[in-house]
Design a protein around this motif. Structure first.
Motif, mmCIF file in Angstrom:
data_model
loop_
_atom_site.group_PDB
_atom_site.id
_atom_site.type_symbol
_atom_site.label_atom_id
_atom_site.label_comp_id
_atom_site.label_asym_id
_atom_site.label_seq_id
_atom_site.Cartn_x
_atom_site.Cartn_y
_atom_site.Cartn_z
ATOM 1 N N THR A 1 43.277 51.618 32.214
ATOM 2 C CA THR A 1 43.956 51.458 30.894
ATOM 3 C C THR A 1 43.176 49.951 30.805
ATOM 4 O O THR A 1 41.760 49.728 29.954
ATOM 5 N N GLN A 2 43.877 48.838 30.887
ATOM 6 C CA GLN A 2 44.188 47.982 30.942
ATOM 7 C C GLN A 2 42.971 47.498 31.032
ATOM 8 O O GLN A 2 42.390 46.446 30.157
ATOM 9 N N LEU A 3 42.390 47.109 31.825
ATOM 10 C CA LEU A 3 41.081 47.150 32.447
ATOM 11 C C LEU A 3 39.992 47.459 31.666
ATOM 12 O O LEU A 3 39.022 46.999 31.115
ATOM 13 N N VAL B 1 35.684 43.333 40.559
ATOM 14 C CA VAL B 1 36.292 44.509 41.779
ATOM 15 C C VAL B 1 38.151 43.978 40.879
ATOM 16 O O VAL B 1 38.613 42.707 41.655
ATOM 17 N N ASP B 2 38.601 45.034 40.398
ATOM 18 C CA ASP B 2 39.964 43.794 40.118
ATOM 19 C C ASP B 2 40.958 44.527 41.319
ATOM 20 O O ASP B 2 40.462 46.003 41.499
ATOM 21 N N THR B 3 41.981 44.034 41.899
ATOM 22 C CA THR B 3 42.738 45.164 42.923
ATOM 23 C C THR B 3 44.352 45.029 42.318
ATOM 24 O O THR B 3 44.530 44.138 41.582
ATOM 25 N N ALA C 1 39.729 49.166 40.773
ATOM 26 C CA ALA C 1 40.595 49.471 42.350
ATOM 27 C C ALA C 1 41.746 48.922 42.100
ATOM 28 O O ALA C 1 42.388 49.015 43.067
ATOM 29 N N ASP C 2 42.644 48.656 40.829
ATOM 30 C CA ASP C 2 44.386 48.741 41.435
ATOM 31 C C ASP C 2 44.561 49.896 40.338
ATOM 32 O O ASP C 2 44.539 50.363 39.487
ATOM 33 N N LEU C 3 44.977 50.854 41.312
ATOM 34 C CA LEU C 3 45.488 52.301 41.350
ATOM 35 C C LEU C 3 46.452 52.954 41.482
ATOM 36 O O LEU C 3 47.384 53.881 41.318
ATOM 37 N N GLN C 4 47.432 50.962 41.530
ATOM 38 C CA GLN C 4 48.880 50.588 42.029
ATOM 39 C C GLN C 4 49.465 51.418 40.290
ATOM 40 O O GLN C 4 50.891 52.015 40.703
ATOM 41 N N ARG C 5 49.792 50.719 39.403
ATOM 42 C CA ARG C 5 50.226 50.446 38.036
ATOM 43 C C ARG C 5 49.916 52.083 36.864
ATOM 44 O O ARG C 5 48.140 51.975 37.218
ATOM 45 N N PRO C 6 50.479 52.133 36.524
ATOM 46 C CA PRO C 6 50.300 53.082 35.532
ATOM 47 C C PRO C 6 50.022 52.314 34.609
ATOM 48 O O PRO C 6 50.188 50.862 33.875
ATOM 49 N N LYS D 1 44.441 39.242 37.200
ATOM 50 C CA LYS D 1 44.040 39.552 37.683
ATOM 51 C C LYS D 1 42.609 39.999 36.589
ATOM 52 O O LYS D 1 41.529 39.900 36.570
ATOM 53 N N THR D 2 43.941 40.841 36.477
ATOM 54 C CA THR D 2 42.825 41.636 35.178
ATOM 55 C C THR D 2 42.620 41.158 33.830
ATOM 56 O O THR D 2 41.156 40.898 33.390
ATOM 57 N N THR D 3 43.022 39.741 33.823
ATOM 58 C CA THR D 3 42.712 39.425 32.044
ATOM 59 C C THR D 3 41.380 38.328 33.080
ATOM 60 O O THR D 3 40.594 38.167 32.373
HETATM 61 MG MG MG Z 1 46.029 43.422 36.910
#
Ligand code: MG
Ligand code: GDP
Length: 448
Positions: free
Chosen positions: A142-144, A194-196, A133-138, A110-112
């Motif tokens: 930053t990746q986005l 919107v990235d999730t 809007a991905d606040l799940q993973r450390p 998704k992020t890619t």
């Molecule tokens: Mg992602």
């Protein structure tokens, strides 16, 4: 590959005028095997095979196609019907911004994809905003941000700059998504992506979060991103996302791997949603519109025209080639019997002509393919068969009255016998040259 197996099946089907139940079953069996090899989900394969069988049995006998070709045509039509006849374009909102939400399992891509889609849209004159809007993973935010920077596309993130790479960012992903869309409106971005967050497996909490984000931003498109390597799990995952969030289109990622793409057929078939894009690598440019026709070929493993041409060439029997080589070595002469044997080798290729012509990319070989005229080979065969054994090895003795007798016997005009003997003479000369030079430069004696 399926092409090999179908070619074998087709050999048996050749010459039959209609589609018998046994013919159809044999072909459908091969199709089913090919789909399973491509990792299409078992229930999807079952339905698909049943539909092919039904259509093939009920098919009008076509004058233009032989039974095997007819079945291939049906399979291709059905595959494209499920995958979508044409690529479905993104639906842009009448009142910008267009909101595109991405959903899918963790690691699906998704992020890619957010970066790829952003770059692609920007190149078309849009001014996209990526929303983290991905606040799940450390590291997810930053990746986005990194991806956005590479793509040259703006990113909206909850805590710009202060995120530790070991901690998941705090905040409410639903609020971030909503704020992101508001930001886009304020800053005149015409598309929001919107990235999730995703989980490794389908999970109720994640699904609820995605559904809440959807409800909050009311997206124009929800793209379900699925890893092409997922195989048999594609159906369950797709169903879970369809029920949990629902989506308007599918993106197949990691198509650069070995996967034959069966997941595309599974997901499209089970959800009825179109596959819209394909992701084909880690780079931001490894991204393309999904082409149903290419995918159909990939799933069936039939699109490789070069492989088919190769097969045609291989149908020049190895035995026959060895026999010829021995003849040359023994300095024996090339006879009409040999000529006929060659013709029959060529016929093996000719029988593949129409099938070859249907393959994507066949256009570039059209001219060569057009040269095979099976009826011409039938006439050559009839003529040679009307000769006596002695005439076949010593064609020099075939005088005018013999030519007339051969023409009568084979039901052709004398000029055709003359033409054949002339072509044979040329082939013989060529074969002598080859015997001296070694090597087989192609197919002497192909009627023009
Ligand atoms: Mg992602
Ligand atoms: P997300 O968890 O759904 O956001 O997935 P990511 O975008 O973080 O991608 C997960 C991993 O897959 C990353 O290492 C990506 O570089 C990689 N990836 C994403 N798309 C593709 C693709 O199309 N091909 C390949 N080979 N790798 C991909």
């Amino acid at each position: 590959s399926l092409s090999d197996r179908l070619t074998a099946t087709f050999k048996n089907l050749r010459g039959k005028g209609r589609l018998s139940e046994a013919d159809v079953d044999a072909t459908v069996r091969e199709i089913r095997r090919a789909l399973l090899d491509a990792d299409v989900a078992v229930p999807v394969v079952r339905d698909f095979a049943a539909r092919i069988r039904e259509r093939a049995l009920g098919a009008e006998v076509s004058g233009a196609l032989n039974p095997s070709q007819q079945i291939v045509k049906i399979v291709n039509e059905e595959l494209q019907g499920i995958l979508g006849g044409e690529t479905r374009r993104l639906r842009l909102a009448k009142n910008p911004p267009t909101v595109i939400m991405l959903a899918g399992l963790q690691g699906a891509g998704k992020t890619t994809l957010a970066g790829k889609l952003g770059k692609w849209l920007k190149a078309q004159g849009h001014s996209p905003l990526l929303v983290a809007a991905d606040l799940q993973r450390p590291n997810a935010v930053t990746q986005l941000q990194v991806v956005g920077q590479r793509a040259g596309v703006a990113v909206f993130a909850p805590h710009p700059g202060i995120q530790s790479e070991f901690e998941a960012p705090t905040g409410n992903p639903v609020a971030v998504a909503r704020d992101g869309v508001a930001e886009a409106r304020a800053k005149l971005h015409d598309v929001v992506i919107v990235d999730t967050a995703g989980r490794l497996g389908v999970d109720a909490e994640m699904m609820q979060q995605a559904a809440d984000i959807r409800a909050a931003v009311n997206p124009d498109e929800v793209l379900f991103v699925i890893d092409a390597m997922i195989g048999q799990d594609a159906v369950n995952t797709a169903k879970a996302f369809e029920e949990g969030v629902d989506f308007t289109g599918v993106v197949l990622s990691k198509l650069d791997g070995d996967a034959r793409g069966g997941a595309a057929l599974s997901v499209a078939s089970v959800t009825g949603r179109p596959v819209m894009f394909a992701s084909t690598g880690e780079g931001l440019d490894d991204f393309e519109l999904f082409h149903p026709d290419r995918m159909a070929s990939r799933i069936l493993d039939m699109g490789d025209v070069l492989t088919l041409i190769e097969q045609a060439e291989q149908s020049w029997d190895k035995d026959e080639a060895a026999r010829m080589a021995k003849k040359f070595a023994d300095q024996e002469d090339f006879t009409l019997e040999d000529f006929l044997a060659q013709m029959q080798q060529i016929r093996k290729m000719g029988s593949m002509k129409k099938m070859l012509m249907m393959m994507p990319g066949a256009a570039q070989f059209r001219q060569q393919l057009e040269q095979f005229d099976e009826r011409e080979i039938d006439r050559v065969e009839a003529i040679v068969r009307s000769m006596t054994p002695h005439e076949r090895v010593a064609p020099k003795i075939i005088n005018g009255s013999r030519r007339a007798r051969i023409a009568r016997g084979s039901g052709v005009h004398v000029s055709e016998v003359n033409g054949l003997l002339e072509r044979f003479g040329q082939a013989q000369k060529m074969m002598r040259k080859m015997a001296q030079g070694g090597g087989i430069p192609g197919m002497p004696g192909i009627p023009g």
